[in-house]
Design a protein around this motif. Structure first.
Motif, short mmCIF file in Angstrom:
data_model
loop_
_atom_site.label_atom_id
_atom_site.label_comp_id
_atom_site.label_asym_id
_atom_site.label_seq_id
_atom_site.Cartn_x
_atom_site.Cartn_y
_atom_site.Cartn_z
N ALA A 24 15.76 1.28 -23.05
CA ALA A 24 16.11 2.59 -22.50
C ALA A 24 17.49 3.06 -22.94
O ALA A 24 17.80 4.25 -22.87
N LYS A 59 8.90 -0.30 -30.74
CA LYS A 59 7.89 0.63 -31.26
C LYS A 59 7.21 0.06 -32.51
O LYS A 59 6.00 0.12 -32.66
N GLU A 68 12.00 3.15 -16.13
CA GLU A 68 12.30 3.62 -17.49
C GLU A 68 11.62 2.76 -18.54
O GLU A 68 11.02 3.26 -19.49
N GLN A 69 11.74 1.46 -18.37
CA GLN A 69 11.11 0.54 -19.31
C GLN A 69 9.59 0.69 -19.25
O GLN A 69 8.91 0.72 -20.27
N PHE A 122 8.51 3.93 -21.01
CA PHE A 122 8.65 3.81 -22.46
C PHE A 122 7.50 3.01 -23.06
O PHE A 122 6.90 3.40 -24.06
N GLU A 146 4.18 4.98 -22.87
CA GLU A 146 4.13 6.09 -23.83
C GLU A 146 3.93 5.60 -25.26
O GLU A 146 3.38 6.30 -26.10
N ASN A 147 4.38 4.39 -25.55
CA ASN A 147 4.31 3.88 -26.92
C ASN A 147 3.14 2.93 -27.16
O ASN A 147 3.09 2.24 -28.17
N ALA A 175 14.75 -0.10 -29.05
CA ALA A 175 13.60 0.79 -28.89
C ALA A 175 12.80 0.88 -30.18
O ALA A 175 11.57 0.84 -30.17
#
Length: 713
Positions: free
Chosen positions: A642, A652, A674-675, A678, A681-682, A648
């Motif tokens: 984050a 990804k 937050e983690q 993320f 979403e990925n 990050a």
């Protein structure tokens, strides 16, 4: 009758001439044996045939009498409609200019097939000089034309591939100049066009390769093997930038066996090399401070010992521990603690020479390696005083100012030890003595400090007792699917419930178990207990889930598959509900033996995942060799996704590439929303961490499974 052998266009000659008597039969035989058609036709609109040899049947499909006087078809009608105008114009021009005609064109065979013919002939003039007939010879050249067209098509396709290939393609002379290159190679090297590259780059050895010796190595490999594969080098682009390339090439020889040129392909691999370098850096450096980590420390110290052994000299190992770090980390939070560690790392670096090393051992512990200490203990003591002063300088955290101190223990080669482990152990002992002396000081190791070893002995004795008296417990941490949030697995985590020390975390006793050789029996106990418990949950009607068990490096041997099979048989648990986790470094340690063991395990039907991925030396492409089902992204990367762009990006990339290899991705150590967001979403598949559930005792996890079973849907 004039024949095609006439040297020029001729007029009728009325002058008597001596002639050689010829047999009509002989002439007929000669014409019949020709591979083609001899003919005479009028110079009219249809080129009306007056004489046709017997070869017409084979060439055109028509008998001679069918062509004579246009009985069935005229000569002009034999010519392909698309070629008639061209052929007529050519013949007319040649006749007008009194030249022989020579032309290739197509005819339509009586059966409808298209054939190519080569027609040659001459115009025949009468006494008045007027053209009254054409005499000539037609020959079938279909095979030659088709072969030529096939060659042209092959050349066109090759040229298309050459011109449009993504990889660079080249031909070079042995002395290092380019003969031919394609546009892709020009782009890779930064030239406007292939011609620009060939003209500008005349000396491959010195103009292209950053290390000119690479050309010598290229030539050596060519001489030995006749080819090179995946030949990686750094090269200069035209603008001076340096890139990485990979070459595959072969030597081309002529019929006499002489070397003519080299030809091959070039692939730009700079991005891959940067990624590999980043992964190597992650494997050998601490993600937070950027300092070398424990792995690199051991390698560097081993080299320092070897150098000191050969050249003589004194090498010092200093163990640095921050005195108030736990207070700051617990009271102000991990983020402030991380900033402090980064500040201390920079202060330590500022105190040392380029030849020295600072490594982060873990937590708030740092290790220094000081080579070639020519001034002995006095010089080492001066360095330690500088470090104490540098670390203790005021440090600002928000509006508050802190004074951090450190305790340092020092061991020396060869006085205190002659191997890596001994020097680190004795520096650690000296550091604890510095703590006892009131902190903010340093201590050299002394032999009497070895009494601290007795504490280790007590730990080992307690561990043996713990195994015999069943003091170990298994806790279970849930794994959740990021698609629907359901529990889809669990990881079995060992805890030690010591009568003297209470609940002991594994990071405190596992190193001792490894050292004492107890890790194998402890690991076997974990596997048996986890399988029995999972079968008990299934027998109780709870939703079946796979339970993951961590394997120690020492368990990875040829006997492991048989042991696992026996445990599954004893517990009655189906192999599909067991997952074995092995660390990345275990996978890479002895690749050939490991892959054989893993293949045998996979045949049992269980799942295999790679734990702590990203902290070792492997690459995703290399992992394709191993029969693994999933990767677990190490929590050190998850922790920073984050707020750290590098972490990050790595997460990804691992998710994307793992999915390309059809591997599931599990993120461990997820502690906040937050983690979680993320990772969702990925495209991460599964998550595990305190945000979803701490490791739980059997009773608590059983209740969690019951709640899961009652969820709707």
């Amino acid at each position: 009758m004039k024949t095609a052998a006439s040297p020029v266009i001729s007029d009728h000659d009325n002058t008597p001439a001596q002639s050689i008597p010829r047999s009509p039969r002989l002439l007929e035989t000669l014409l019949a044996n020709l591979d083609g058609v001899v003919y005479r036709c009028r110079d009219d609109a249809q080129w009306t045939m007056e004489f046709v040899s017997e070869g017409s049947l084979q060439l055109t499909g028509y008998l001679p009498e069918e062509l004579l006087l246009n009985q069935r078809v005229s000569f002009l009608e034999l010519v392909h409609p698309d070629d008639r105008q061209m052929v007529r114009a050519h013949v007319d021009d040649c006749v007008r200019l009194r030249r022989r005609f020579d032309v290739e064109y197509r005819i339509v065979h009586a059966g409808g097939a298209i054939r190519w013919v080569w027609g040659r002939g001459v115009g025949i003039c009468n006494a008045a000089g007027e053209v009254e007939a054409l005499e000539g010879f037609m020959q079938d050249v279909t095979e030659r034309k088709e072969a030529a067209q096939a060659l042209q098509e092959a050349e066109r396709r090759y040229r298309s591939i050459f011109e449009n290939a993504i990889e660079g393609v080249f031909q070079t002379t042995p002395d290092g100049t380019y003969i031919a290159v394609n546009p892709a190679l020009a782009r890779i090297y930064g030239y406007r066009s292939p011609e620009d590259l060939i003209v500008s780059l005349r000396d491959i050895r010195h103009q292209l390769y950053v290390e000119p010796d690479r050309r010598s190595e290229f030539m050596r490999l060519m001489e030995e093997h006749g080819s090179v594969s995946n030949f990686e080098s750094r090269v200069y682009r035209r603008d001076g930038d340096i890139i990485w390339i990979s070459e595959n090439a072969r030597a081309v020889y002529d019929d006499a066996g002489a070397l003519v040129f080299y030809e091959g392909t070039v692939e730009a691999i700079t991005e891959r090399k940067l990624y590999e370098a980043e992964m190597r850096h992650q494997a050998t450096h601490d993600a937070l401070t950027g300092l070398p980590n424990r792995n690199m420390l051991h390698e560097h110290l081993q080299r320092a010992i070897h150098s000191a052994r050969q050249k003589g000299g004194l090498t010092a190992v200093a163990f640095v521990d921050l005195d108030q770090f736990k207070y700051i980390n617990d009271s102000l939070g991990h983020q402030v603690g991380d900033e402090l560690l980064k500040t201390v790392a920079q202060r330590l670096l500022s105190c040392l020479r380029d030849s020295d090393m600072v490594a982060r051992q873990g937590g708030d512990e740092f290790v220094l390696v000081l080579q070639n200490q020519t001034e002995g203990d006095v010089g080492i003591a001066e360095v330690m005083q500088r470090i104490l002063a540098a670390v203790s300088r005021p440090w600002q955290a928000g509006e508050r100012e802190f004074h951090i101190t450190s305790s340092i223990g020092v061991s020396r080669y060869p006085t205190d030890g002659k191997d890596v482990e001994t020097l680190l152990k004795k520096a650690d002992s000296a550091m604890y003595k510095a703590k006892e002396q009131g902190r903010n000081n340093f201590q050299f190791f002394a032999p009497w400090m070895d009494t601290q070893v007795s504490n280790r002995l007590e730990m080992l004795i307690s561990l043996r007792r713990a195994l015999d008296q069943q003091e170990f417990k298994l806790f279970y941490q849930p794994k959740l699917s990021l698609k629907d949030g359901r529990i889809i697995g669990a990881e079995a985590l060992i805890r030690w419930e010591s009568p003297e020390q209470g609940m002991v975390a594994p990071d405190r006793f596992i190193p001792f178990a490894e050292e004492a050789g107890l890790i194998v029996p402890i690991g076997e106990w974990v596997l048996r207990t986890a399988c029995r418990q999972n079968k008990a949950w299934q027998d109780a009607g709870l939703p079946p889930i796979p339970v993951a068990v961590n394997l120690s490096p020492r368990q990875m041997n040829q006997a492991l598959p048989e042991f696992v099979a026996n445990v599954l048989a004893e517990s009655g648990l189906s192999a599909s509900w067991l997952e074995l986790e092995i660390t990345e470094n275990v996978v890479m340690k002895d690749a050939e033996k490991t892959v054989a063991t893993l293949n045998t395990l996979k045949r049992l039907g269980l799942q295999i995942s790679v734990d702590d991925f990203g902290t070792g030396y492997s690459s995703l492409s290399y992992l394709r060799r191993f029969p693994v089902d999933a990767l677990k992204i190490d929590k050190s990367f998850v922790r920073d996704i984050a707020r750290d762009a590098d972490s990050a990006a790595i997460v990804k990339a691992v998710i994307s590439l793992a999915h390309i290899l059809n591997l599931r991705v599990i993120a461990e150590g997820v502690e906040d929303e937050e983690q979680h967001a993320f990772l969702r979403e990925n495209g991460c598949d599964e998550v595990q961490g305190y945000y979803f559930g701490k490791p739980m005792a059997v009773a608590d996890f059983t209740e969690r499974l019951r709640q899961e079973a009652s969820r709707p849907g």
